[in-house]
Design a protein around this motif. Structure first.
Motif, PDB file in Angstrom:
ATOM      1  N   ASP A  82       0.829  -1.198   0.000  1.00 19.05           N
ATOM      2  CA  ASP A  82       0.000   0.000   0.000  1.00 19.05           C
ATOM      3  C   ASP A  82       0.868   1.254   0.000  1.00 19.05           C
ATOM      4  OD1 ASP A  82      -3.029   0.904   0.622  1.00 19.05           O
ATOM      5  OD2 ASP A  82      -1.609   2.239   1.657  1.00 19.05           O
ATOM      6  N   LYS A  83       0.394   2.296  -0.676  1.00 17.05           N
ATOM      7  CA  LYS A  83       1.119   3.557  -0.811  1.00 17.05           C
ATOM      8  C   LYS A  83       1.549   4.145   0.533  1.00 17.05           C
ATOM      9  CE  LYS A  83      -3.344   5.961  -1.341  1.00 17.05           C
ATOM     10  NZ  LYS A  83      -3.451   6.505   0.017  1.00 17.05           N
ATOM     11  N   ALA A  84       0.735   3.971   1.558  1.00 20.83           N
ATOM     12  CA  ALA A  84       1.044   4.587   2.853  1.00 20.83           C
ATOM     13  C   ALA A  84       2.285   3.992   3.501  1.00 20.83           C
ATOM     14  CB  ALA A  84      -0.151   4.469   3.798  1.00 20.83           C
ATOM     15  N   HIS A  85       2.699   2.797   3.089  1.00 19.08           N
ATOM     16  CA  HIS A  85       3.904   2.197   3.656  1.00 19.08           C
ATOM     17  C   HIS A  85       5.178   2.865   3.151  1.00 19.08           C
ATOM     18  CE1 HIS A  85       1.978  -0.941   5.937  1.00 19.08           C
ATOM     19  NE2 HIS A  85       1.261  -1.302   4.885  1.00 19.08           N
ATOM     20  N   TYR A  86       5.043   3.775   2.179  1.00 17.73           N
ATOM     21  CA  TYR A  86       6.196   4.526   1.677  1.00 17.73           C
ATOM     22  C   TYR A  86       6.226   5.953   2.225  1.00 17.73           C
ATOM     23  CZ  TYR A  86       6.414   0.715  -1.748  1.00 17.73           C
ATOM     24  OH  TYR A  86       6.494  -0.511  -2.359  1.00 17.73           O
ATOM     25  N   SER A  87       5.457   6.242   3.261  1.00 17.34           N
ATOM     26  CA  SER A  87       5.330   7.627   3.726  1.00 17.34           C
ATOM     27  C   SER A  87       6.663   8.210   4.187  1.00 17.34           C
ATOM     28  CB  SER A  87       4.280   7.728   4.838  1.00 17.34           C
ATOM     29  OG  SER A  87       4.650   6.970   5.965  1.00 17.34           O
ATOM     30  N   SER A  88       7.461   7.464   4.921  1.00 11.68           N
ATOM     31  CA  SER A  88       8.739   7.990   5.406  1.00 11.68           C
ATOM     32  C   SER A  88       9.700   8.221   4.241  1.00 11.68           C
ATOM     33  CB  SER A  88       9.360   7.038   6.419  1.00 11.68           C
ATOM     34  OG  SER A  88       8.545   6.907   7.561  1.00 11.68           O
ATOM     35  N   TYR A  89       9.806   7.252   3.355  1.00 11.78           N
ATOM     36  CA  TYR A  89      10.668   7.378   2.178  1.00 11.78           C
ATOM     37  C   TYR A  89      10.261   8.585   1.341  1.00 11.78           C
ATOM     38  CZ  TYR A  89      12.389   6.233  -2.533  1.00 11.78           C
ATOM     39  OH  TYR A  89      12.966   6.277  -3.781  1.00 11.78           O
ATOM     40  N   ALA A  90       8.962   8.718   1.077  1.00 14.02           N
ATOM     41  CA  ALA A  90       8.481   9.804   0.229  1.00 14.02           C
ATOM     42  C   ALA A  90       8.706  11.159   0.877  1.00 14.02           C
ATOM     43  CB  ALA A  90       6.995   9.599  -0.083  1.00 14.02           C
ATOM     44  N   ARG A  91       8.523  11.234   2.198  1.00 15.14           N
ATOM     45  CA  ARG A  91       8.717  12.493   2.895  1.00 15.14           C
ATOM     46  C   ARG A  91      10.181  12.936   2.815  1.00 15.14           C
ATOM     47  NH1 ARG A  91       8.388  11.011   7.770  1.00 15.14           N
ATOM     48  NH2 ARG A  91       6.266  10.300   7.483  1.00 15.14           N
ATOM     49  N   ILE A  92      11.101  11.999   2.990  1.00 20.52           N
ATOM     50  CA  ILE A  92      12.522  12.338   2.908  1.00 20.52           C
ATOM     51  C   ILE A  92      12.884  12.754   1.490  1.00 20.52           C
ATOM     52  CG2 ILE A  92      14.867  11.431   3.131  1.00 20.52           C
ATOM     53  CD1 ILE A  92      13.706   9.553   5.347  1.00 20.52           C
ATOM     54  N   LEU A  93      12.402  12.013   0.504  1.00 19.86           N
ATOM     55  CA  LEU A  93      12.673  12.361  -0.892  1.00 19.86           C
ATOM     56  C   LEU A  93      12.146  13.756  -1.209  1.00 19.86           C
ATOM     57  CD1 LEU A  93      13.713  11.593  -3.682  1.00 19.86           C
ATOM     58  CD2 LEU A  93      11.569  10.334  -4.067  1.00 19.86           C
ATOM     59  N   ALA A  94      10.945  14.084  -0.741  1.00 16.08           N
ATOM     60  CA  ALA A  94      10.361  15.402  -0.982  1.00 16.08           C
ATOM     61  C   ALA A  94      11.206  16.511  -0.368  1.00 16.08           C
ATOM     62  CB  ALA A  94       8.935  15.455  -0.436  1.00 16.08           C
ATOM     63  N   SER A  95      11.848  16.236   0.759  1.00 17.54           N
ATOM     64  CA  SER A  95      12.634  17.266   1.443  1.00 17.54           C
ATOM     65  C   SER A  95      13.832  17.720   0.623  1.00 17.54           C
ATOM     66  CB  SER A  95      13.092  16.753   2.809  1.00 17.54           C
ATOM     67  OG  SER A  95      14.134  15.793   2.680  1.00 17.54           O
ATOM     68  N   TYR A  96      14.201  16.944  -0.409  1.00 17.18           N
ATOM     69  CA  TYR A  96      15.294  17.328  -1.297  1.00 17.18           C
ATOM     70  C   TYR A  96      14.811  18.161  -2.479  1.00 17.18           C
ATOM     71  CZ  TYR A  96      18.596  14.312   1.155  1.00 17.18           C
ATOM     72  OH  TYR A  96      19.427  13.757   2.113  1.00 17.18           O
ATOM     73  N   GLY A  97      13.550  18.582  -2.437  1.00 14.90           N
ATOM     74  CA  GLY A  97      13.052  19.482  -3.466  1.00 14.90           C
ATOM     75  C   GLY A  97      12.247  18.821  -4.564  1.00 14.90           C
ATOM     76  N   PHE A  98      11.450  17.798  -4.201  1.00 14.82           N
ATOM     77  CA  PHE A  98      10.612  17.110  -5.171  1.00 14.82           C
ATOM     78  C   PHE A  98       9.161  17.092  -4.709  1.00 14.82           C
ATOM     79  CE2 PHE A  98      14.829  15.262  -5.655  1.00 14.82           C
ATOM     80  CZ  PHE A  98      15.002  15.286  -7.033  1.00 14.82           C
ATOM     81  N   ALA A  99       8.248  17.116  -5.671  1.00 18.91           N
ATOM     82  CA  ALA A  99       6.860  16.777  -5.398  1.00 18.91           C
ATOM     83  C   ALA A  99       6.725  15.286  -5.672  1.00 18.91           C
ATOM     84  CB  ALA A  99       5.916  17.565  -6.306  1.00 18.91           C
ATOM     85  N   VAL A 100       6.501  14.512  -4.630  1.00 20.76           N
ATOM     86  CA  VAL A 100       6.550  13.052  -4.723  1.00 20.76           C
ATOM     87  C   VAL A 100       5.129  12.493  -4.733  1.00 20.76           C
ATOM     88  CG1 VAL A 100       7.428  10.932  -3.689  1.00 20.76           C
ATOM     89  CG2 VAL A 100       8.730  13.063  -3.467  1.00 20.76           C
ATOM     90  N   ALA A 101       4.791  11.789  -5.801  1.00 16.52           N
ATOM     91  CA  ALA A 101       3.471  11.187  -5.951  1.00 16.52           C
ATOM     92  C   ALA A 101       3.570   9.680  -5.749  1.00 16.52           C
ATOM     93  CB  ALA A 101       2.893  11.485  -7.329  1.00 16.52           C
ATOM     94  N   VAL A 102       2.729   9.157  -4.852  1.00 18.57           N
ATOM     95  CA  VAL A 102       2.730   7.712  -4.551  1.00 18.57           C
ATOM     96  C   VAL A 102       1.310   7.191  -4.738  1.00 18.57           C
ATOM     97  CG1 VAL A 102       3.458   5.943  -2.916  1.00 18.57           C
ATOM     98  CG2 VAL A 102       4.469   8.234  -2.778  1.00 18.57           C
ATOM     99  N   PRO A 103       0.981   6.675  -5.923  1.00 15.03           N
ATOM    100  CA  PRO A 103      -0.373   6.176  -6.159  1.00 15.03           C
ATOM    101  C   PRO A 103      -0.531   4.711  -5.758  1.00 15.03           C
ATOM    102  CG  PRO A 103       0.724   6.960  -8.190  1.00 15.03           C
ATOM    103  CD  PRO A 103       1.770   6.733  -7.146  1.00 15.03           C
TER     104      PRO A 103
END
Length: 304
Positions: free
Chosen positions: A71-92
């Motif tokens: 499920d997409k929500a299991h990537y929340s920590s990874y996506a949040r860290i990736l976004a902090s480097y200046g990305f809009a991160v989409a996890v469908p």
């Protein structure tokens, strides 16, 4: 576009196990961060979580293709860290049917749909991303099944079951980073042609998509720059919030790296790879020269 079939025996076994477990999966709460915000949306009909930094404009879009039945929500920590480097991160969450069973199985066609979604978000005054998206730059991350889908797209091939139908590579696609992915068919990997730079992040304790399979796929990848980024002690779920997420095929290999360390390491190296391919010289030096000297858990092989 060439149609092929590639199946790592262990990865395919994991997919089949995930298909069998495609019943309802509990969804963990999406975590928050003061530096990174998130919102729920839909991308071409798929429910999606989007993470973006509080500050900054002209953000490149990073699409994450999930592992089978993760499920997409299991990537929340990874996506949040990736976004902090200046990305809009989409996890469908992308649902489709393979082998006669419905489940969460991503595909390369999601890339073009995300490009269209990003343009609409940038133009929408009601969107948190209004006038903040770089519509011309897309980067693509993939985990496990999603990694294989990303590789087939970037290489201009169509590997069943990872690609149900051939689709063109979006011109906005600047880079791919996979975790726990390969193109092994039987005992040998299928070549990854094309010109999109690819980084293979590989847990050295991965018992589903093995280090040998990942390295063999790196060796037959045509595009440069390319990198093989080995993470000591991480297994197949070093990228997710928890080990062996409900509904996904478990990794029989034990991870020795702390989960939070694995997620942060994977997200940081993914971000550095993407920033390097988008023209950041400091990120390029990190990938090819100094990063693995500074990170005791990582060893890098690369071609510039």
């Amino acid at each position: 576009m060439k149609a092929t079939t590639f199946r790592s025996r262990k990865l395919l076994a994991a997919i089949l196990t995930s298909v069998a477990a495609a019943a309802a999966v509990p969804t963990p709460a999406v975590a928050s961060s003061p530096a990174v915000h998130s919102f729920a949306t839909t991308i071409n009909g798929d429910a999606a979580d989007v993470y973006y930094p509080r500050a900054g404009t002209r953000l490149p879009v990073a699409l994450l293709l999930q592992g089978a039945n993760v499920d997409k929500a299991h990537y929340s920590s990874y996506a949040r860290i990736l976004a902090s480097y200046g990305f809009a991160v989409a996890v469908p969450n992308h649902s489709r049917v393979i082998f006669g069973t419905a489940g969460l199985f991503p595909e390369g066609a999601q890339a073009a749909a995300t490009v269209a979604w990003a343009a609409a978000q940038d133009a929408d005054p009601a969107s948190p991303l209004h006038r903040r998206v770089d519509e011309d730059r897309l980067v693509l991350a993939g985990h496990s099944f999603g990694a294989a889908a990303a590789l087939t797209l970037s290489g201009g091939t169509c590997g069943i079951p990872f690609c149900p139908a051939p689709v063109p590579v979006p011109q906005q696609l600047a880079a791919v980073a996979t975790y726990g992915g390969n193109t092994v068919n039987g005992d040998a990997p299928l070549p990854v042609p094309g010109t999109v730079p690819v980084a293979y992040l590989q847990g050295l304790a991965d018992g589903v998509a093995t280090p040998a399979e990942g390295r063999a796929t790196y060796d037959v990848t045509a595009a440069t720059p390319k990198a093989f980024i080995a993470v000591t002690g991480a297994n197949h779920y070093g990228i997710t919030d928890v080990q062996n997420p409900p509904g996904a095929a478990p990794d029989p290999s034990t991870q020795t790296l702390p989960q939070r360390t694995g997620v942060e390491t994977t997200a940081r190296w993914t971000a550095k790879w993407f920033r390097a391919q988008l023209g950041d010289p400091a990120a390029r030096a990190y990938i090819h020269t100094v990063g693995d000297r500074l990170d005791p858990n990582v060893t890098v092989t690369s071609v510039r």
